[in-house]
Design a protein around this motif. Structure first.
Motif, mmCIF file in Angstrom:
data_model
loop_
_atom_site.group_PDB
_atom_site.id
_atom_site.type_symbol
_atom_site.label_atom_id
_atom_site.label_comp_id
_atom_site.label_asym_id
_atom_site.label_seq_id
_atom_site.Cartn_x
_atom_site.Cartn_y
_atom_site.Cartn_z
ATOM 1 N N ALA A 69 -5.200 -7.505 -8.279
ATOM 2 C CA ALA A 69 -6.276 -8.276 -8.909
ATOM 3 C C ALA A 69 -6.237 -9.741 -8.490
ATOM 4 C CB ALA A 69 -6.180 -8.165 -10.430
ATOM 5 N N ARG A 70 -5.067 -10.221 -8.056
ATOM 6 C CA ARG A 70 -4.930 -11.635 -7.712
ATOM 7 C C ARG A 70 -5.050 -11.883 -6.207
ATOM 8 N NH1 ARG A 70 -0.581 -14.480 -11.559
ATOM 9 N NH2 ARG A 70 -1.869 -16.224 -10.896
ATOM 10 N N ARG A 121 1.498 5.626 -15.641
ATOM 11 C CA ARG A 121 0.567 4.636 -16.189
ATOM 12 C C ARG A 121 1.048 3.194 -15.999
ATOM 13 N NH1 ARG A 121 -1.439 5.743 -22.142
ATOM 14 N NH2 ARG A 121 -2.229 7.577 -21.039
ATOM 15 N N PRO A 122 2.313 2.854 -16.369
ATOM 16 C CA PRO A 122 2.749 1.464 -16.150
ATOM 17 C C PRO A 122 2.831 1.097 -14.674
ATOM 18 C CG PRO A 122 4.559 2.824 -16.980
ATOM 19 C CD PRO A 122 3.317 3.623 -17.130
ATOM 20 N N LEU A 123 3.165 2.050 -13.794
ATOM 21 C CA LEU A 123 3.212 1.751 -12.365
ATOM 22 C C LEU A 123 1.812 1.429 -11.838
ATOM 23 C CD1 LEU A 123 5.765 4.410 -11.055
ATOM 24 C CD2 LEU A 123 6.019 1.932 -10.959
ATOM 25 N N ARG A 124 0.827 2.206 -12.250
ATOM 26 C CA ARG A 124 -0.548 1.931 -11.826
ATOM 27 C C ARG A 124 -1.026 0.586 -12.370
ATOM 28 N NH1 ARG A 124 -3.648 7.767 -12.489
ATOM 29 N NH2 ARG A 124 -3.171 8.570 -10.394
ATOM 30 N N ALA A 125 -0.675 0.296 -13.629
ATOM 31 C CA ALA A 125 -1.089 -0.976 -14.229
ATOM 32 C C ALA A 125 -0.466 -2.154 -13.490
ATOM 33 C CB ALA A 125 -0.689 -1.003 -15.707
ATOM 34 N N ALA A 126 0.802 -2.015 -13.106
ATOM 35 C CA ALA A 126 1.472 -3.092 -12.366
ATOM 36 C C ALA A 126 0.821 -3.307 -11.006
ATOM 37 C CB ALA A 126 2.957 -2.752 -12.194
ATOM 38 N N PHE A 127 0.450 -2.216 -10.334
ATOM 39 C CA PHE A 127 -0.203 -2.346 -9.031
ATOM 40 C C PHE A 127 -1.565 -3.023 -9.169
ATOM 41 C CE2 PHE A 127 -2.949 -0.822 -5.625
ATOM 42 C CZ PHE A 127 -2.187 -1.126 -4.511
ATOM 43 N N LEU A 133 0.823 -1.202 0.000
ATOM 44 C CA LEU A 133 0.000 0.000 0.000
ATOM 45 C C LEU A 133 0.861 1.258 0.000
ATOM 46 C CD1 LEU A 133 -2.843 1.129 0.042
ATOM 47 C CD2 LEU A 133 -2.801 1.034 2.520
ATOM 48 N N VAL A 134 1.958 1.250 0.766
ATOM 49 C CA VAL A 134 2.873 2.392 0.772
ATOM 50 C C VAL A 134 3.421 2.628 -0.631
ATOM 51 C CG1 VAL A 134 5.130 3.205 1.589
ATOM 52 C CG2 VAL A 134 3.500 2.220 3.202
ATOM 53 N N ALA A 135 3.769 1.526 -1.327
ATOM 54 C CA ALA A 135 4.265 1.648 -2.706
ATOM 55 C C ALA A 135 3.203 2.265 -3.606
ATOM 56 C CB ALA A 135 4.674 0.273 -3.228
ATOM 57 N N HIS A 136 1.948 1.856 -3.402
ATOM 58 C CA HIS A 136 0.858 2.401 -4.205
ATOM 59 C C HIS A 136 0.695 3.897 -3.968
ATOM 60 C CE1 HIS A 136 -3.638 3.145 -4.784
ATOM 61 N NE2 HIS A 136 -3.128 3.029 -5.985
#
Length: 350
Positions: A139-140, A128-134, A112-115
């Motif tokens: 999602a899993r 954008r890629p950082l949000r997609a990776a999070f 969560l801190v990373a997010h």
């Protein structure tokens, strides 16, 4: 052999026998989840593995493999069956993939801190890629983990001070010139000036310091290495002209003697005295790679640094108000005195 000799022999044998803890450590040398991942891979390959073959390959007992299969059936709800004719296990229907590993509360908190920290990349191609990776990671997560993440989200905030708004087009042009080693043309507005000046530079390194982005580049016309604040760059043009970055360029070495991003050729030993009020906050933080802190009588402390420029440390000292006093160098003390006199002049009459 007498009884004493027999006891000595048994004692020697016991001394060389692996301890119970060592046996357990060896047994768990291959983590269970790693082992189950390999079982999953062999099942996906339609190899019809059985307990004997799996136990041999994974260097565990057949009973361990049987427990793993039961776990995969019960916990992961995998459709695993045993084919008598082919003497092995197989998937009766497709399985999408190996599930994400369970996460502890500490790992969830770190995630969560990373997010939250992702937001400092607002206005950059990284967002954008950082949000997609999070989103792929979360999602899993299982229902219980999602619930925990939601509760933590309500209790945690990441608020960088005065984050910089960077023009995405400028950032993309700079990163393109940087990665492709192309000469960059742009206009640059220095602090306190009214008009921007044209520049031609070889971009070497991009860094984010105190929520602001900076470009280290060789200024072609001035024939020296300069540091440019991206917020003051405009009209960037990536040219077709290429350059080679010198092997001698070391960004960490350049930043090592700066208090933020500004560096030079001078060598200052900076010593600042903090009173007891400030020392309580100062002692718990890492301010600079060269810092040395000495506690003095009365509860205060002395902070020693090696720096090549004084502008940034001057502003930082002023932010502490009456709680910080410059011991040396005299040049830095003189700058603080000059600012204090000007402030006194401006506020005279209040």
């Amino acid at each position: 052999m007498n009884e004493n000799g027999s006891k000595r022999e048994r004692g020697t044998a016991e001394a060389h026998r692996p301890s119970r803890s060592l046996e357990l450590q060896t047994r768990w040398m291959r983590p269970p989840l790693e082992r189950m991942k390999k079982i999953y891979d062999w099942l996906q390959a339609d190899g019809f593995p059985n307990c004997a073959r799996l136990a041999e390959r994974l260097e565990v007992s057949r009973n361990t493999i049987k427990r793993d299969i039961r776990f995969l059936r019960d916990r992961f709800q995998w459709p695993i069956a045993y084919e008598k004719l082919r003497r092995g296990y197989y998937f009766t229907e497709p399985v999408d993939g190996f599930p994400a590993l369970p996460m502890s509360e500490a790992e969830m908190f770190a995630l969560l801190v990373a997010h939250k920290a992702i937001e400092q990349y607002q206005g950059t191609p990284f967002l954008r890629p950082l949000r997609a990776a999070f989103e792929k990671l979360t999602a899993r997560l299982e229902g219980q983990e999602r619930c925990l993440l939601s509760h933590l989200d309500e209790a945690l905030s990441f608020r960088p001070f005065a984050p910089e708004e960077t023009d995405l087009r400028i950032f993309e042009a700079v990163t393109q010139a940087l990665t492709e080693r192309r000469v960059l043309r742009f206009h640059y507005k220095k602090p306190g000036t009214h008009a921007a000046e044209p520049r031609r530079a070889h971009p070497y390194f991009l860094t984010c310091i105190n929520n602001a982005w900076y470009l280290m580049a060789h200024d072609v016309d001035r024939e020296e290495l300069r540091t440019f604040a991206l917020a003051r760059v405009s009209v960037p043009v990536v040219t077709d002209e290429r350059f080679e970055r010198p092997d001698s360029f070391d960004p960490e070495q350049r930043l090592r003697t700066s208090f933020g991003v500004m560096s030079g050729e001078a060598d200052y030993e900076v010593v600042i005295e903090f009173d007891a009020w400030a020392a309580d906050m100062l002692l718990r933080r890492h301010w600079h790679a060269s810092q040395q802190v000495t506690v003095v009588p009365g509860g205060g402390c002395h902070l020693r640094l090696r720096l090549s420029r004084l502008e940034e440390i001057e502003r930082w000292i002023l932010s502490w108000g009456i709680h910080a006093t410059v011991i040396r160098p005299t040049e830095l003390a003189g700058r603080i005195v000059a600012v204090s006199r000007e402030l006194e002049r401006r506020y005279r009459g209040f």
